[in-house]
Design a protein around this motif. Structure first.
Motif, short mmCIF file in Angstrom:
data_model
loop_
_atom_site.label_atom_id
_atom_site.label_comp_id
_atom_site.label_asym_id
_atom_site.label_seq_id
_atom_site.Cartn_x
_atom_site.Cartn_y
_atom_site.Cartn_z
N GLU A 10 0.64 -1.28 -0.16
CA GLU A 10 0.19 -0.13 -0.24
C GLU A 10 0.87 1.40 0.06
O GLU A 10 0.54 2.18 -0.68
CB GLU A 10 -1.05 0.06 1.24
N ARG A 11 1.98 1.24 0.55
CA ARG A 11 2.90 2.50 0.73
C ARG A 11 3.47 2.59 -0.64
O ARG A 11 3.75 3.63 -1.08
CB ARG A 11 3.97 2.08 1.70
N ARG A 12 3.74 1.47 -1.30
CA ARG A 12 4.34 1.61 -2.56
C ARG A 12 3.23 2.37 -3.51
O ARG A 12 3.62 3.12 -4.62
CB ARG A 12 4.85 0.34 -3.36
N ARG A 13 2.08 1.77 -3.48
CA ARG A 13 0.85 2.26 -4.43
C ARG A 13 0.84 3.74 -4.11
O ARG A 13 0.44 4.41 -5.00
CB ARG A 13 -0.44 1.48 -4.19
N LEU A 14 0.94 4.26 -2.67
CA LEU A 14 0.55 5.57 -2.44
C LEU A 14 1.82 6.53 -2.73
O LEU A 14 1.40 7.54 -3.54
CB LEU A 14 0.38 5.65 -0.91
N SER A 15 3.01 6.02 -2.80
CA SER A 15 4.13 6.69 -3.14
C SER A 15 3.98 6.91 -4.75
O SER A 15 4.20 8.09 -5.28
CB SER A 15 5.33 5.97 -2.75
N ALA A 16 3.49 5.92 -5.40
CA ALA A 16 3.49 5.88 -6.86
C ALA A 16 2.27 7.12 -7.24
O ALA A 16 2.59 7.77 -8.32
CB ALA A 16 3.33 4.65 -7.68
N PHE A 17 1.38 7.14 -6.61
CA PHE A 17 0.12 7.83 -6.80
C PHE A 17 0.54 9.42 -6.58
O PHE A 17 0.31 10.14 -7.52
CB PHE A 17 -0.98 7.56 -5.72
#
Length: 315
Positions: A10-17
């Motif tokens: 989830e942290r990787r997805r949020l960072s990518a967003f």
């Protein structure tokens, strides 16, 4: 307060967003700022080819709003750069009329502008002028000084300004208010020798005034100063009744500063020390103060010894 715990995915997805969001905003800004669009800036006016036989006075401020065709980047940088070149307006048409149409000179104005910052319109479009008879007046030049001298050095002679008078031409009413013309400030420090330089006159702030010449030569004699002492006779003044008056002492010592070049020439004939007998007759003085009534220029009195003298009146 509850703390939301995110998994590594989830942290990787949020960072990518957020990374994509920032890149999208930057791309939008870059595209927007790169698109040509008109924007308005304030420009200062200067004049050329002013009428020689007609004095004029502008009826509007010397700034205009210029609409420029350029990119958003150029608009951004123009707001940051306050030192843009002024717009030069040709006044040759004022020989026959009292107005100048600015937009008719856009082609000539844009020759001095960057190709990416061409002016497409100017507001106001027309400048109007008031006219009066043109007169010529000579006024003295006032030197604006800001000089600091080295210790024991100072001005040792008359300052020379060439020319001492300059010519000002313009409307009669305006010339009545001008009695001198100032130079730019002459700033120097630790001066220990004669100053010989050219300096600009203060610039003309009104388009209907002309000043000639634009510069003057300034010569300021500078020399080292030293002390010298002379014995001077005291001259009694205002002895209206021709009384037999004896003064004691008859001579006083005067210490003064003078330039080294003039040191040998400083003799007692250049000075005059006096004592006023009216101070006794009218005010009851019992001793008379010594005053120097003649002192050579560029000499500074350090002391007089004694400062007062005694006197005896014989009946």
């Amino acid at each position: 307060m509850a703390i939301v715990k995110l998994s590594a995915t989830e942290r990787r997805r949020l960072s990518a967003f957020f990374t994509c969001l920032v890149l999208a905003v930057l791309a939008w800004l870059f595209t927007t700022l790169s698109t040509p669009q008109p924007y308005t800036i304030q420009e200062v006016l200067t004049y050329k080819n002013a009428p020689q036989k007609r004095a004029f006075h502008s009826l509007q401020p010397d700034t205009v709003n210029a609409t420029v065709q350029g990119t958003g980047w150029q608009m951004l940088f123009s707001s940051m750069n306050k030192e843009s070149k002024p717009i030069t307006i040709d006044l040759s048409t004022l020989e026959t009329r009292n107005y100048v149409v600015l937009n008719s000179q856009l082609k000539q104005i844009n020759l001095n502008k960057d190709i990416t910052q061409q002016i497409i319109s100017i507001d106001p479009d027309t400048l109007y002028f008031d006219f009066s008879n043109r007169l010529v007046k000579k006024v003295p030049v006032q030197l604006m000084l800001g000089i600091k001298y080295r210790k024991q050095f100072a001005v040792s002679g008359n300052m020379i300004i060439k020319p001492a008078y300059i010519t000002v031409s313009g409307p009669t009413e305006r010339l009545k208010q001008i009695n001198l013309w100032k130079t730019d400030s002459l700033l120097k420090t630790d001066v220990s020798e004669t100053v010989n330089t050219r300096i600009n006159l203060q610039s003309v702030k009104e388009g209907n005034l002309n000043v000639y010449p634009k510069t003057v030569q300034v010569i300021i004699p500078v020399d080292e100063f030293t002390e010298k002492t002379l014995d001077l006779p005291v001259k009694l003044i205002n002895n209206h009744n021709y009384d037999n008056v004896k003064v004691f002492p008859q001579r006083v010592k005067v210490t003064f500063t003078t330039s080294l070049n003039r040191y040998p020439d400083m003799t007692e004939e250049l000075f005059e020390a006096t004592a006023d007998l009216d101070l006794w007759r009218d005010h009851g003085y019992t001793t008379l103060p010594v005053k120097l009534t003649r002192v050579p220029p560029f000499c500074k009195i350090v002391k007089i010894s004694p400062t007062n003298i005694d006197f005896i009146i014989k009946k």
